[in-house]
Design a protein around this motif. Sequence first.
Motif, short mmCIF file in Angstrom:
data_model
loop_
_atom_site.label_atom_id
_atom_site.label_comp_id
_atom_site.label_asym_id
_atom_site.label_seq_id
_atom_site.Cartn_x
_atom_site.Cartn_y
_atom_site.Cartn_z
N VAL B 24 0.94 -1.19 0.06
CA VAL B 24 -0.04 0.03 0.19
C VAL B 24 0.98 1.48 0.28
O VAL B 24 0.48 2.20 -0.19
CB VAL B 24 -0.92 -0.11 1.13
CG1 VAL B 24 -2.03 -1.11 1.13
CG2 VAL B 24 -0.21 0.16 2.42
N ALA B 25 2.07 1.03 0.28
CA ALA B 25 3.01 2.40 0.18
C ALA B 25 2.96 3.02 -0.98
O ALA B 25 2.85 4.35 -0.88
CB ALA B 25 4.37 1.91 0.58
N HIS B 26 2.67 2.51 -1.94
CA HIS B 26 2.68 3.64 -3.22
C HIS B 26 1.12 4.59 -3.20
O HIS B 26 1.29 5.45 -3.95
CB HIS B 26 2.55 2.77 -4.42
CG HIS B 26 1.30 1.96 -4.66
ND1 HIS B 26 1.15 0.83 -3.96
CD2 HIS B 26 0.26 2.10 -5.50
CE1 HIS B 26 -0.03 0.24 -4.25
NE2 HIS B 26 -0.53 1.18 -5.22
N LEU B 27 0.34 4.26 -2.51
CA LEU B 27 -0.66 4.88 -2.26
C LEU B 27 -0.77 6.10 -1.47
O LEU B 27 -1.72 7.05 -1.42
CB LEU B 27 -2.14 4.09 -2.13
CG LEU B 27 -2.38 2.80 -3.09
CD1 LEU B 27 -3.44 1.91 -2.23
CD2 LEU B 27 -3.07 3.50 -4.20
N VAL B 28 -0.01 5.99 -0.31
CA VAL B 28 0.31 7.13 0.74
C VAL B 28 0.72 8.40 0.14
O VAL B 28 1.72 8.35 -0.80
CB VAL B 28 1.25 6.53 1.73
CG1 VAL B 28 1.26 7.71 2.71
CG2 VAL B 28 0.74 5.47 2.36
N GLY B 29 -0.08 9.46 0.12
CA GLY B 29 0.44 10.69 -0.27
C GLY B 29 -0.49 10.76 -1.75
O GLY B 29 -0.58 12.09 -2.09
N LYS B 30 -1.12 9.99 -2.38
CA LYS B 30 -1.82 10.12 -3.46
C LYS B 30 -3.36 10.64 -3.23
O LYS B 30 -3.85 10.38 -2.32
CB LYS B 30 -1.83 8.73 -4.09
CG LYS B 30 -0.57 8.33 -4.56
CD LYS B 30 -0.35 8.72 -6.17
CE LYS B 30 1.37 8.51 -6.38
NZ LYS B 30 1.72 7.18 -6.33
N SER B 31 -3.81 11.52 -4.23
CA SER B 31 -5.00 12.16 -3.99
C SER B 31 -5.82 11.73 -5.11
O SER B 31 -5.56 11.49 -6.35
CB SER B 31 -4.97 13.79 -4.13
OG SER B 31 -4.03 14.12 -3.02
N SER B 32 -7.31 11.79 -5.12
CA SER B 32 -8.34 11.53 -6.10
C SER B 32 -8.26 12.90 -6.72
O SER B 32 -7.83 13.83 -6.33
CB SER B 32 -9.70 11.17 -5.63
OG SER B 32 -10.10 12.46 -4.64
#
Lengths: 160, 202
Positions: B24-32
Amino acid sequence: MDSSQVKGLVGKESSLMQALDVVSTSDIRHWRELMEGKKDSWNTKEAPAPMLIAWTMDPLWPKRVEATEPHQQVLKLLEDSGYGLPLGISLDQEYLKPVRLGDTLSYKVKVASVSSAEEKTDMGKGYKVVLNYTFSNQKREVVGRQTYTILALQKMALKQ
Amino acid sequence: MGKENDTIKPFSGPPEKTLDYSRVAHLVGKSSPFHDPHDIVTQSDIRHWCEVMQDPNPLYADEEFAKKSKYKGIIAPPAMVQTWSLDDLYYALQRFVEGKTPFMEDPHNQLTGILDAEGYTGVVATAQEQTYLKPIRPGDVIRTKITVGYVAKYDSFTRQGVGRYVDILYTFVNQKNEEVCKETFRILKYKPPVTTRHLYEG
């Protein structure tokens, strides 16, 4: 029940009461979404005609403390005499002009008739009250009329 | 739900399979992307809120009073911010009745999907913090962006079960792209213990 007080109110009309909200896009959309289902966009320029009664509903808060208008007084008198369970049994609406975004409605309620004696129904004993509503917009044009029949039942009817 | 989850013993027994953070690390900091609201801010919706909250503040209702205040006009109750961006009824039903989620490609929804697949199917809201930056007024169009702010690297052992804390960040902007509110929503995604799992699986 002492029916002379009630009889005195038959034919009396309330003062002109203002709707609490201006006809708004959000309220029209909420109604259309419930009644028409999912769409990409809804027509929010013109209100669905049956929303007449939605614009002029009493608020949940603050609670009305005094019965000042004739129709309120009739229901209060019936309640005080033990007929405190109002049940809407018929609602007829007539639409005369479209209600549009930004309109502010106001309305009057006339007590058209009250049963002359206690009526026996399948729901219990009670009095029928017929109320005539007249809805108008900010230009004083009548946009709709409504006949609302209420059966004010004895509270004990629920327990039977 | 894998079979191995039927023998959750958080405080004894062999260690169970647990989420690998790298998934899940790649999703942290990502926005819709910013999502549009279904309704603009209206005076009637403000009044409905004040009615049920029994809030008589004239700033929300009285034009004359509000004009003389430092806000120079009627404002919406700040805590209403999330109501302007709620799902419409169709999506709300899909989510809660059918278990389907719109905008699956949004990072926070991807994250939820991964956590659900790993057995962290329970969810409980643990904290919600809002910072109000600008007043919201009737006529405004409030758009919302949702960011995955934080996912715990390790499991927490809670009375609800073994779970991961997740921070979801909301950014609310108006039609002028001014930020009106920032929100941190902390949830616990957890593995329902065997005793309560039937509630989630029907």
